[in-house]
Design a protein around this motif. Structure first.
Motif, PDB file in Angstrom:
ATOM      1  N   ALA A 170     -22.042  -7.677 -35.609  1.00 31.17           N
ATOM      2  CA  ALA A 170     -22.741  -7.523 -34.328  1.00 31.17           C
ATOM      3  C   ALA A 170     -23.932  -8.471 -34.256  1.00 31.17           C
ATOM      4  O   ALA A 170     -24.208  -9.069 -33.200  1.00 31.17           O
ATOM      5  CB  ALA A 170     -23.200  -6.080 -34.153  1.00 31.17           C
ATOM      6  N   GLY A 171     -24.641  -8.621 -35.367  1.00 30.37           N
ATOM      7  CA  GLY A 171     -25.758  -9.555 -35.399  1.00 30.37           C
ATOM      8  C   GLY A 171     -25.315 -10.997 -35.405  1.00 30.37           C
ATOM      9  O   GLY A 171     -25.867 -11.840 -34.691  1.00 30.37           O
ATOM     10  N   ARG A 172     -24.285 -11.304 -36.175  1.00 28.21           N
ATOM     11  CA  ARG A 172     -23.813 -12.692 -36.278  1.00 28.21           C
ATOM     12  C   ARG A 172     -23.233 -13.205 -34.959  1.00 28.21           C
ATOM     13  O   ARG A 172     -23.385 -14.368 -34.607  1.00 28.21           O
ATOM     14  CB  ARG A 172     -22.736 -12.795 -37.365  1.00 28.21           C
ATOM     15  N   LEU A 173     -22.536 -12.317 -34.245  1.00 29.80           N
ATOM     16  CA  LEU A 173     -21.843 -12.723 -33.017  1.00 29.80           C
ATOM     17  C   LEU A 173     -22.666 -12.455 -31.767  1.00 29.80           C
ATOM     18  O   LEU A 173     -22.159 -12.581 -30.651  1.00 29.80           O
ATOM     19  CB  LEU A 173     -20.499 -11.997 -32.923  1.00 29.80           C
ATOM     20  N   ASN A 174     -23.928 -12.067 -31.940  1.00 30.13           N
ATOM     21  CA  ASN A 174     -24.808 -11.805 -30.799  1.00 30.13           C
ATOM     22  C   ASN A 174     -24.246 -10.757 -29.854  1.00 30.13           C
ATOM     23  O   ASN A 174     -24.318 -10.899 -28.632  1.00 30.13           O
ATOM     24  CB  ASN A 174     -25.092 -13.099 -30.030  1.00 30.13           C
ATOM     25  N   LEU A 175     -23.671  -9.693 -30.405  1.00 32.07           N
ATOM     26  CA  LEU A 175     -23.127  -8.628 -29.571  1.00 32.07           C
ATOM     27  C   LEU A 175     -24.206  -7.666 -29.080  1.00 32.07           C
ATOM     28  O   LEU A 175     -23.951  -6.840 -28.210  1.00 32.07           O
ATOM     29  CB  LEU A 175     -22.066  -7.842 -30.350  1.00 32.07           C
ATOM     30  N   VAL A 176     -25.398  -7.793 -29.651  1.00 27.89           N
ATOM     31  CA  VAL A 176     -26.532  -6.968 -29.239  1.00 27.89           C
ATOM     32  C   VAL A 176     -27.457  -7.832 -28.392  1.00 27.89           C
ATOM     33  O   VAL A 176     -27.643  -9.021 -28.663  1.00 27.89           O
ATOM     34  CB  VAL A 176     -27.288  -6.428 -30.475  1.00 27.89           C
ATOM     35  N   ASP A 177     -28.020  -7.234 -27.344  1.00 27.86           N
ATOM     36  CA  ASP A 177     -28.931  -7.979 -26.472  1.00 27.86           C
ATOM     37  C   ASP A 177     -30.046  -8.602 -27.289  1.00 27.86           C
ATOM     38  O   ASP A 177     -30.506  -8.040 -28.286  1.00 27.86           O
ATOM     39  CB  ASP A 177     -29.537  -7.050 -25.409  1.00 27.86           C
ATOM     40  N   GLN A 178     -30.498  -9.770 -26.841  1.00 27.02           N
ATOM     41  CA  GLN A 178     -31.551 -10.466 -27.569  1.00 27.02           C
ATOM     42  C   GLN A 178     -32.816  -9.617 -27.611  1.00 27.02           C
ATOM     43  O   GLN A 178     -33.145  -8.911 -26.666  1.00 27.02           O
ATOM     44  CB  GLN A 178     -31.846 -11.812 -26.913  1.00 27.02           C
ATOM     45  N   GLY A 179     -33.502  -9.696 -28.707  1.00 27.83           N
ATOM     46  CA  GLY A 179     -34.686  -8.883 -28.906  1.00 27.83           C
ATOM     47  C   GLY A 179     -34.836  -8.566 -30.371  1.00 27.83           C
ATOM     48  O   GLY A 179     -34.126  -9.119 -31.219  1.00 27.83           O
ATOM     49  N   PRO A 180     -35.751  -7.680 -30.710  1.00 32.35           N
ATOM     50  CA  PRO A 180     -35.992  -7.392 -32.126  1.00 32.35           C
ATOM     51  C   PRO A 180     -34.782  -6.834 -32.850  1.00 32.35           C
ATOM     52  O   PRO A 180     -34.562  -7.126 -34.017  1.00 32.35           O
ATOM     53  CB  PRO A 180     -37.141  -6.362 -32.091  1.00 32.35           C
ATOM     54  N   TRP A 181     -33.941  -6.016 -32.177  1.00 31.49           N
ATOM     55  CA  TRP A 181     -32.769  -5.450 -32.842  1.00 31.49           C
ATOM     56  C   TRP A 181     -31.754  -6.525 -33.182  1.00 31.49           C
ATOM     57  O   TRP A 181     -31.135  -6.496 -34.244  1.00 31.49           O
ATOM     58  CB  TRP A 181     -32.129  -4.364 -31.991  1.00 31.49           C
ATOM     59  N   ALA A 182     -31.567  -7.490 -32.287  1.00 34.71           N
ATOM     60  CA  ALA A 182     -30.615  -8.574 -32.556  1.00 34.71           C
ATOM     61  C   ALA A 182     -31.054  -9.372 -33.778  1.00 34.71           C
ATOM     62  O   ALA A 182     -30.250  -9.740 -34.620  1.00 34.71           O
ATOM     63  CB  ALA A 182     -30.499  -9.486 -31.338  1.00 34.71           C
ATOM     64  N   LEU A 183     -32.352  -9.623 -33.898  1.00 41.16           N
ATOM     65  CA  LEU A 183     -32.861 -10.366 -35.041  1.00 41.16           C
ATOM     66  C   LEU A 183     -32.692  -9.567 -36.328  1.00 41.16           C
ATOM     67  O   LEU A 183     -32.356 -10.103 -37.363  1.00 41.16           O
ATOM     68  CB  LEU A 183     -34.334 -10.710 -34.817  1.00 41.16           C
TER      69      LEU A 183
END
Length: 199
Positions: free
Chosen positions: A40-53
């Protein structure tokens, strides 16, 4: 640290999930969650923001809960069920299929992600099978020296990886170089261990 905390988690979970099936289910579930979070992190499946990082950072997936505890649990289960597992047929074929799956998964991940994976689903099959086959193999040499060599490789490989990465080496060079350097350093550390308790 991940191994220490993973062992603490195992000791806390074992009284609740005493059966082998329960422990295996817990280990597999947590490992799959860790792999899913990594992708999920590698493929940017989470909206940009602290959780994605955070999901893109290995320490949030390859840690005590999602990595150390599952594999430590597999080791315990292999020891507990060794009589039954010794009668398991087709280990070599299953291992070959697992290694093929690992190669495919790594190749696909390399094409799709930004920073290289730390966890692959196929490792949950490959690692325990390699462990079981090595337990059955008749290795020459003194058991204590083999244990010390394994400990050296485990403890020294991060140092060599960091050193090679700092020198600008690519991922393949870092991987192969750290293995070769560990194998060269292990006999030296084992000899030094006779005069000073390094291991």
């Amino acid at each position: 640290m991940a191994l220490v905390v993973g062992a603490a988690i195992f000791l806390a979970v074992r009284p609740v999930l005493s059966s082998s099936r329960g422990l295996l289910a817990a280990a597999l579930t947590l490992f799959v969650i860790g792999v899913a979070l990594q992708y999920a992190g590698r493929l940017n499946l989470v909206d940009q923001g602290p959780w994605a990082l955070r999901l893109d950072d290995p320490k949030y997936t390859r840690n005590a809960l999602f990595f150390a505890f599952p594999f430590l649990t597999l080791g315990v289960l292999i020891a507990r069920e060794q009589a039954r597992l010794s009668r398991l047929r087709g280990k070599g074929i299953i291992l070959a299929l697992g290694l093929a799956g690992l190669g495919i998964e790594a190749a696909v991940a390399t094409q799709m992600e930004r920073n290289g994976n730390d966890m692959y689903l196929s490792l949950f099959v490959v690692s325990p099978l390699l462990f079981m086959l090595m337990r059955q193999a008749e290795l020459r040499g003194h058991g204590k020296n083999l244990a010390h060599a394994a400990t050296c490789i485990f403890l020294l490989h991060p140092l060599f990886q960091i050193t090679l990465q700092a020198g600008g080496a690519g991922s393949v060079t870092v991987f192969l170089g750290s293995i070769i350097l560990c194998l060269l350093a292990a006999p030296v550390v084992i000899r030094l261990n006779r005069w000073a308790p390094l291991l």
